[in-house]
Write an enzyme that holds these catalytic residues in place. Sequence first.
Site, PDB file in Angstrom:
ATOM      1  CG  ASP A   1      -7.856  47.589  -0.994  1.00  0.00           C
ATOM      2  OD1 ASP A   1      -7.382  46.707  -1.745  1.00  0.00           O
ATOM      3  OD2 ASP A   1      -7.438  47.882   0.187  1.00  0.00           O
TER       4      ASP A   1
ATOM      5  CB  THR B   1      -0.336  46.214   4.862  1.00  0.00           C
ATOM      6  OG1 THR B   1      -0.844  46.583   3.849  1.00  0.00           O
ATOM      7  CG2 THR B   1      -1.050  46.882   6.089  1.00  0.00           C
TER       8      THR B   1
ATOM      9  CB  SER C   1      -8.362  42.313   4.649  1.00  0.00           C
ATOM     10  OG  SER C   1      -9.108  42.224   3.655  1.00  0.00           O
TER      11      SER C   1
HETATM   12  O1  DON Z   1      -6.795  47.414   3.385  1.00  0.00           O
HETATM   13  C1  DON Z   1      -6.517  46.192   3.083  1.00  0.00           C
HETATM   14  O2  DON Z   1      -7.192  45.399   3.151  1.00  0.00           O
HETATM   15  C2  DON Z   1      -5.395  46.240   1.835  1.00  0.00           C
HETATM   16  N1  DON Z   1      -5.091  47.524   1.148  1.00  0.00           N
HETATM   17  C3  DON Z   1      -4.092  45.899   2.718  1.00  0.00           C
HETATM   18  C4  DON Z   1      -2.954  45.620   1.828  1.00  0.00           C
HETATM   19  C5  DON Z   1      -1.744  44.715   2.425  1.00  0.00           C
HETATM   20  O3  DON Z   1      -2.249  44.058   3.615  1.00  0.00           O
HETATM   21  C6  DON Z   1      -0.866  44.366   1.502  1.00  0.00           C
HETATM   22  N2  DON Z   1       0.143  43.860   2.274  1.00  0.00           N
HETATM   23  N3  DON Z   1       0.552  42.881   3.211  1.00  0.00           N
END
Ligand code: DON
Length: 589
Positions: A440, A398, A470
């Site tokens: 998710d 992310t 998150s």
């Molecule tokens: O929205 C979320 O919490 C996850 N899709 C975030 C994914 C994520 O942080 C992966 N990488 N570090």
Amino acid sequence: MRPTNYKIMINCRRFFVFVILPVLWLGTAGLTSFELLPSLSSGVIQTDTIQPVRAPHGMVVSASIHASTVGSDVLAAGGNAVDAAIATGFALAVTHPAAGNIGGGGFMVIRFPDGTTTAIDFREKAPMAAHPDMWLDDSGEYSRTMHHNSHMAVGVPGTVAGFWKAHRLYGSRDWKRLVSPAVELAGDGFNITERLAGGLRRLVEGRGAAYEGTVAYFSANGSPLNPGHRLVQSDLSRTLERIANKGRDGFYKGETARLLTAEMKREGGIITAEDLSLYRAKERTPMKGTYRGYEIISMPPPSSGGIALIEMLNILEGYDLRSMGHNSSDYISHLTEAMRRAYRDRARFVADPDFVDVPVHRLTSKAYAESLRSEIDPLKASISEPSDITEAYESKETTHYSVVDSDGMAVSVTYTLEYGYGSAITVPGAGFLLNNEMGDFNPGLGLTNADGLIGTVPNLARPEQRMLSSMTPSIVAKDGELVAVVGSPGGRAIINIVLQVILNFVEFEMNIQEAVNAARIHHQWLPDYVRIEEGGVTAATVTKLENQGYKISVRGEQGRANSIMIDPDNGDRLGAADLRNVDARAVGN
Ligand code: DON
């Protein structure tokens, strides 16, 4: 604190901050990156691993030097922090394709110079045809592949609508000028770093190998690209140009929408033209809390980040963390017990507030924190009741970036494709990667099991619902003044990473680079163990924690918290890229 413990703790932290991180950074990529620098029209670029970079006016810290430079140049030309955040976000979609995106979604938290705040929710949403059982195969079995690695895993993207909304409400510069640097970066190309070459190699040899568009765009006729290769993305450049010319309609309607829905139709996906035209980013009221006189501003649901961050800070405010010492066994046990409780509440209660009543006020009240604190025995590990959830796969990709402008407007953005390179599907003809954010959502009603599935009701896929996140883009202020902009990737660990960066500068008076560099710990209720970054604590600390009943796993690294702090003495912007990603840079002016 006992002096010997203190010495061990300090030495440990020093070893991590001063030896491990600099060696990683300079040894593996620093030199390569600097050979590949973009031309900077103005300003300063981070070159230090210990001290943050300092600039008097504006600062952008992101996962890519190109994107930070684009944002800093917008600030230098008189754009505000929202303008710079939009330009940086589009540039990241070109130069950091693992997570920078136009095919994903995320959150933006804004604090204006007068201290007022707002948040933009551009989280992906479920298509109209979504339903809670959509990941059961023909025999009624849950299919992890369909949930995470298929066209069904793609949520309706939100990024372009989010940037468009932020611009309409709070931007000050011409939209087209903010998108143009990304159009050029994609069309003219840029030299890829060693890290990006490695990521693209894994993509085209792995999950992306099945997708023609991905192989065509991110390899040389099927062969991996070498570091230094000039990556030209002509179709992406044309897509960005449509967005530059037509705003959100350049993505959600016309040619881009046609290419995206054609790919869906061809491969069994369910996103339709109607889904795209219905997508709206939403302005939301940020979550707010306090910690020892500091104001914490963060993302509300559908992110769980703000709630859990404030719940943990409220619990921890009742302890003298400073006297325990950073990453001492006492400190880790107290943090772990706060994390355990906040993550339990996250799993039970938090989902898209447009579909579910989330007890936000109760979860973030000081009285609730006090009741939770009263059940904690810091000398003995509590037990996470394994009745509900265990850990699912967490990707590392992310991306978070932070922006502060010369007026003190602060913008904190975390956005994502979910896994690194998302679904690994690149839209043929349009050149952008699609998210796999539907992963998710919970896999299905009642599907909770010991392998990591969660089958609770609130976060099931329903038409137009946004999946629980998150992501925790956050801003800290004190006495009406901006203090810091923080956030991170890291899946469920994100919330704990943001918590620790804040504690590092509030409790331990670290400068922002040290606060970002310092080793982190993570506990998420279930599975019931504490994950500690390598080099983060001594063997003696681990043994002590184990004797108190904690299961410890020392491994890997957690997140990339690209952050900014304001020097309280002179107002300078202090930028700290998280060097766990060797390509990240702070650029200021
Ligand atoms: O929205 C979320 O919490 C996850 N899709 C975030 C994914 C994520 O942080 C992966 N990488 N570090």
